[in-house]
Design a protein around this motif. Structure first.
Motif, PDB file in Angstrom:
ATOM      1  N   UNK A 300     -11.209  10.495   5.631  1.00 34.27           N
ATOM      2  CA  UNK A 300     -12.314  10.703   5.417  1.00 34.27           C
ATOM      3  C   UNK A 300     -13.269  11.665   6.102  1.00 34.27           C
ATOM      4  N   UNK A 301     -12.978  12.002   7.532  1.00 35.87           N
ATOM      5  CA  UNK A 301     -13.398  13.098   8.076  1.00 35.87           C
ATOM      6  C   UNK A 301     -13.460  14.607   7.376  1.00 35.87           C
ATOM      7  N   UNK A 302     -12.074  14.519   6.756  1.00 33.38           N
ATOM      8  CA  UNK A 302     -11.957  15.937   5.943  1.00 33.38           C
ATOM      9  C   UNK A 302     -12.802  16.031   4.693  1.00 33.38           C
ATOM     10  N   UNK A 303     -13.027  14.615   3.968  1.00 29.25           N
ATOM     11  CA  UNK A 303     -13.755  14.578   2.926  1.00 29.25           C
ATOM     12  C   UNK A 303     -15.150  14.841   3.312  1.00 29.25           C
ATOM     13  N   UNK A 304     -15.663  14.310   4.526  1.00 26.23           N
ATOM     14  CA  UNK A 304     -17.325  14.701   4.778  1.00 26.23           C
ATOM     15  C   UNK A 304     -17.612  16.021   5.142  1.00 26.23           C
TER      16      UNK A 304
ATOM     17  N   UNK C  60     -12.761  16.866  -3.491  1.00 27.66           N
ATOM     18  CA  UNK C  60     -11.569  16.535  -2.434  1.00 27.66           C
ATOM     19  C   UNK C  60     -10.393  16.552  -3.189  1.00 27.66           C
ATOM     20  N   UNK C  84     -14.536  22.685   1.769  1.00 30.61           N
ATOM     21  CA  UNK C  84     -14.880  21.762   2.902  1.00 30.61           C
ATOM     22  C   UNK C  84     -16.306  22.091   3.340  1.00 30.61           C
ATOM     23  N   UNK C  87     -18.736  20.360   0.501  1.00 26.34           N
ATOM     24  CA  UNK C  87     -18.797  19.102   0.819  1.00 26.34           C
ATOM     25  C   UNK C  87     -19.682  18.701   2.016  1.00 26.34           C
ATOM     26  N   UNK C  88     -19.529  19.365   3.174  1.00 27.04           N
ATOM     27  CA  UNK C  88     -20.308  19.220   4.430  1.00 27.04           C
ATOM     28  C   UNK C  88     -21.713  19.502   3.970  1.00 27.04           C
ATOM     29  N   UNK C  91     -22.494  17.369  -0.547  1.00 30.43           N
ATOM     30  CA  UNK C  91     -22.089  16.117  -0.996  1.00 30.43           C
ATOM     31  C   UNK C  91     -21.985  15.063   0.257  1.00 30.43           C
ATOM     32  N   UNK C  93     -20.420  11.085   0.760  1.00 33.37           N
ATOM     33  CA  UNK C  93     -19.702  10.510   0.465  1.00 33.37           C
ATOM     34  C   UNK C  93     -19.781   8.869   1.061  1.00 33.37           C
ATOM     35  N   UNK C  95     -17.460   5.403   1.062  1.00 31.85           N
ATOM     36  CA  UNK C  95     -15.965   4.818   0.877  1.00 31.85           C
ATOM     37  C   UNK C  95     -16.146   3.309   0.918  1.00 31.85           C
ATOM     38  N   UNK C  99     -14.981   3.739   6.632  1.00 27.62           N
ATOM     39  CA  UNK C  99     -14.389   5.004   7.343  1.00 27.62           C
ATOM     40  C   UNK C  99     -15.346   5.537   8.345  1.00 27.62           C
TER      41      UNK C  99
END
Lengths: 400, 272, 230
Positions: A300-304, C60, C84, C87-88, C91, C93, C95, C99
């Motif tokens: 999740x950390x990598x995703x954000x 992702x 990355x 995304x930061x 975007x 996210x 879940x 998380x």
């Protein structure tokens, strides 16, 4: 960096009991490693400390013998000492002899039915006190002696008293021949003396004349080098032209002593390596499990948007925190354990009082800490690499 | 009665024996090897400050395997006492006597008599001498026992860490088992048995490594010290002690971890 | 009327997984455009490929074939580092299982993406408090996830997703772990987000999240089409 460290710390302290257990594991490994590092060269360093503390840089002993191993010594030692002094590179040369003497005092009733006490007598130049640490009084002049604390206590003698000194035991009378009265002028500890041993120091000439040692033997000649002169050069030059003596610079003797201490070095190497292996396994296991536990959280950390590098650093920090805390506490525990182990080993019979098997040198401590930190880093490397390369989609899918 | 006098002497090889009878000596094999001497050769022997004398090598001998002298790298020779006394200029002097008593003699009385008559000499029973000579090894033994204590505590902490990790890994599994009606007893036995098995496997592996290690250690030090002594030995008694300690550690930690697993409610086990 | 800019566009998207040497297609020939201010709800059964599509749209995961253009950039042409970073910055996210980091408070969880982007402490704190207030958690900012209910945790996760003012928020079953009532509240919050200008793509089973103004698409066996009547 600091946020990665802070996050690593806060993640670890979430499970304080587990953290404490792992720090304890690393602590035991660190303590053992510190002890083994101290032991590996401890005795050698301790001997070096004693030898260097005498302030002499070159030592001559009877060929093939350790000092005081036998009453027969370097013959004509005054001539050899004079030859040393004649060398402009030499500041001072002091011959020393050792012989068993028999001592009694008026007050002494003695454990042995009043018979004189067998004592190791140290002959030193009159007015000098090499290899002696004087606790009270002054160096002995002709007709005078210094007693070590154990002998003074056994004789119930103190500075200013007189004692009887004899050399040849006489079975017929139960006493000694060649006796003379000596005045106690102080209390001194002989640096090579074992615990509880009886020693005294008297002028060389007195002991030689009492023993009838016409060859003026010496068990040891200590040489102080002048200014910037090289002790190795002096030792080598005199060694080449002296048949009856082994002459070496103190560092050469220390090195030779090191060669005879293979047992301690091997033991230290084996147990030190095992300690590092245990520390490695602990960190690697904990980090792997911690990463597994946090697998979806990491994804999740990598995703954000947390970078791979940041993940790697965060997990590596976790390993370093555990090893760091374990190492710091291990240093303290290691010193306590070293003292305990030293108290066992220093009971080796005949060992000088000042010898220690565990010596902590700042460089060695630094080496142990560096090794442990490197081990922590390496142990955390694979789990950190896994965390950094998590398959984000896969891990998130599995977490549901 | 055996009379012994030891002294440091210098040896120098000179070659084959001459016709005239010379005093004889025995050389230790290492000394003979270093000087390239064989029985029948003659050598010059001198003490510090004494005149040299020639001897003929009557033979060589090996020093008995003695732990107290194994690290000494000195050279040795055996001379007849009068010859050695002559060399040293110390007539009628010896270092020690070995005295054999007639059957039934009172040893303590003999020792007291020697002490009374011979001032300058001390009589000791053979056991006392052996005991004093063993002190070094008793110290080493105590040291090894202390190291073993440290190793055992380290291993126990290590085992505890592993088991705690395994339990934490299985919290959800444990909770699920409790929820479907598996008894605390079964869960406890499951954890306990697993810990014990881990300890047993570790102990067996440790013993195997120790046994193999002792072979390596012995081979290495026998080579270094040129001796037949054994430096490390995994005896059946030692193996039993190790197995007992390993099992005991496993049992103690197994009980602790089993209890940890069953003391919580399934809900607590599910907490993150 | 002027068309709003495209935030993310999928063209002929394919994603196939290999499991034990068998190819399993998860997404097949999907084309979709999401414009600024859109609210798209993707409905479908489990295993229909909804989450895979969401992962592809958010960068992702990468497509086996076809392309995803996120803010005009082809995700397959971006390095992991750039992806990355995208995304930061762009975007957010949300879940199904939140998380959140259990070691951090609600506020710190919301601050995390801002800290990663290099925002100053004061700015982070102010923005995090503002967002937590926005999602209705002003009184819970110091609480850790373990001290919050499921609905509250999801609100924190939504606040975290909004932290860096993303161009797109992607939510994967955001009410999947919540009861009907709490799920309804979260659905309400999503509508509020969209009304305030946030572009949303939500994949869900929950009809509450597919209420207007959401444009509803349906996925079946990896393919997608607008729900009839849309």
């Amino acid at each position: 960096m600091s946020s990665a460290l802070s996050l690593a710390w806060r993640t670890l302290v979430r499970r304080p009991r587990r953290l404490a257990l792992f720090v304890a594991g690393v602590m035991v490994a660190a303590a053992t490693l510190i002890d083994m590092v101290m032991l590996s060269e401890g005795l050698q360093q301790s001997l070096a400390g004693i030898l260097e503390s005498t302030g002499y840089q070159v030592r001559a002993t009877p060929r093939g013998l350790l000092p005081f191993e036998s009453a027969s010594g370097i013959p004509h030692s005054l001539a050899l000492a004079e030859a040393f002094r004649a060398d402009p590179r030499v500041e001072e040369a002091q011959p020393i002899w050792g012989v068993t003497v028999y001592v009694s005092s008026g007050a002494h009733a003695g454990p042995d039915r009043g018979r004189p006490l067998a004592t190791f007598g140290l002959g030193v130049p009159a007015g000098a006190a090499p290899i002696l640490r004087i606790r009270e009084g002054r160096p002995a002049q002709p007709g005078e002696v210094l007693l070590n604390p154990a002998l003074a206590e056994a004789l119930e003698a103190q500075t200013g008293d007189t004692i009887w000194l004899g050399l040849a035991p006489d079975p017929a009378t139960g006493g000694t021949r060649r006796r003379r009265v000596m005045r106690v002028v102080g209390i001194a500890q002989f640096v090579f003396s074992a615990e509880g041993a009886f020693n005294l120091a008297a002028p060389l000439e007195d002991l030689w004349s009492m023993a009838g040692a016409s060859l003026q033997p010496a068990a040891l000649i200590l040489v102080r080098i002048a200014g910037d002169a090289d002790a190795y050069d002096v030792a080598r030059d005199f060694r080449a032209r002296t048949m009856n003596a082994d002459i070496y610079a103190i560092p050469e003797l220390i090195e030779a002593a090191g060669d005879r201490l293979t047992y301690f070095k091997q033991l230290s190497l084996v147990l030190g390596t095992v300690s590092l292996a245990v520390a490695f396994l602990l960190v690697a296991t904990l980090m792997t499990l911690s990463v597994n536990e946090r697998w979806s959280e990491i994804a999740a950390l990598r995703a954000i948007g947390v970078t791979r590098r940041r993940m790697l650093i965060q997990v590596a920090w976790s390993g370093l925190i555990i090893v760091g805390a374990g190492t710091i506490s291990g240093l303290g525990v290691g010193l306590i354990v070293a003292r305990y182990l030293d108290s066992i080993l220093t009971r080796f019979p005949g060992l000088p009082l000042e010898v220690s098997f565990f010596v902590l040198r700042p460089g060695d401590a630094g080496l142990a800490v560096a090794l442990l930190m490197a081990t922590g880093l390496v142990g955390g490397l694979y789990p950190a690499w896994r965390a950094a390369n998590v398959n984000i989609a896969g891990a998130l899918r599995e977490s549901i | 009665m055996i009379i012994i006098l030891t002294a440091l002497v210098a040896l120098a090889s000179v070659g084959d024996a001459q016709d005239s009878p010379l005093p004889e000596l025995l050389l230790e094999a290492r000394t003979a090897r270093t000087l390239s001497l064989d029985p029948g050769d003659t050598v010059w022997v001198a003490s510090l400050g004494s005149a040299e004398r020639r001897f003929v090598v009557a033979g060589t001998y090996r020093r008995p395997a003695d732990p107290s002298t194994v690290t000494l790298r000195d050279y040795r020779a055996i001379l007849h006492i009068p010859d050695l006394q002559d060399l040293l200029g110390a007539r009628d002097r010896v270092d020690r006597f070995s005295v054999s008593l007639r059957p039934g003699a009172d040893r303590n009385a003999v020792m007291a008599e020697i002490d009374r008559l011979a001032f300058g000499a001390e009589a000791h029973a053979s056991e006392e001498v052996a005991d004093a000579a063993s002190e070094t090894f008793r110290v080493v033994s105590r040291f090894h026992r202390a190291l073993a204590g440290i190793t055992i505590s380290g291993s126990a902490v290590f085992l505890l860490c592993l088991v705690v990790l395994k339990i934490e890994e299985r919290r959800l599994e444990g909770a699920a088992m409790r929820e479907i009606g598996i008894s605390r007893r079964t869960l406890f036995l499951w954890t306990f048995t697993e810990t014990l098995a881990m300890a047993a496997i570790g102990t067996a592996a440790g013993l195997a490594i120790g046994w193999a290690g002792s072979g390596v250690i012995n081979a290495y030090f026998r080579h270094v010290y040129d001796t037949t002594l054994a430096f490390a030995r995994v005896t059946p008694e030692l193996a039993l002690i190790v197995a007992a300690i390993g099992t005991l550690t496993g049992v103690v930690i197994g009980v602790f971890t089993g209890w940890q697993m069953v003391r919580s409610t399934p809900l607590r086990l599910r907490e993150p | 009327m002027k068309m709003k800019p495209v935030v993310v566009e999928a063209r002929d998207l394919e994603r196939t997984y290999r499991r034990d040497s068998v190819s399993v297609p998860a997404v097949r020939g999907v084309s979709l455009s999401v414009r600024e201010g859109d609210y798209i709800a993707v409905l479908g059964l489990s295993g229909s490929g909804k989450s895979t599509l969401l992962n592809l749209l958010g960068g992702i995961d990468l497509p086996t074939a076809g392309s995803v253009h996120l803010l005009g950039q082809d995700t397959r042409r971006l390095s992991d580092r750039d992806l990355t970073r995208t995304r930061l910055e762009h975007v957010g996210f949300v879940f199904q299982r939140f998380h959140l980091l259990p070691a951090l408070s609600a506020q710190e969880n919301v601050e995390l993406p801002m800290a990663e982007l290099g925002a100053g402490r004061r700015e982070r704190t102010a923005r995090a408090r503002e967002l937590l207030e926005y999602v209705g958690l002003a009184q819970r900012i110091e609480h850790r996830p373990g001290e919050l209910s499921g609905g509250e945790m999801q609100r924190v996760a939504i606040a975290r997703a909004l932290a860096n003012r993303p161009a797109l928020v992607l939510a994967d079953e955001p009410t999947g772990e919540l009861d009907v009532h709490t799920g309804g509240e979260i659905a309400q919050l999503f509508r509020k987000l969209n009304a305030d200008g946030t572009t949303l793509v939500v994949v869900t089973h929950d009809p509450a999240l597919a209420q207007p103004p959401a444009a509803v698409w349906e996925m079946r066996d990896g393919t997608i089409r607008p729900r009839s009547g849309e």
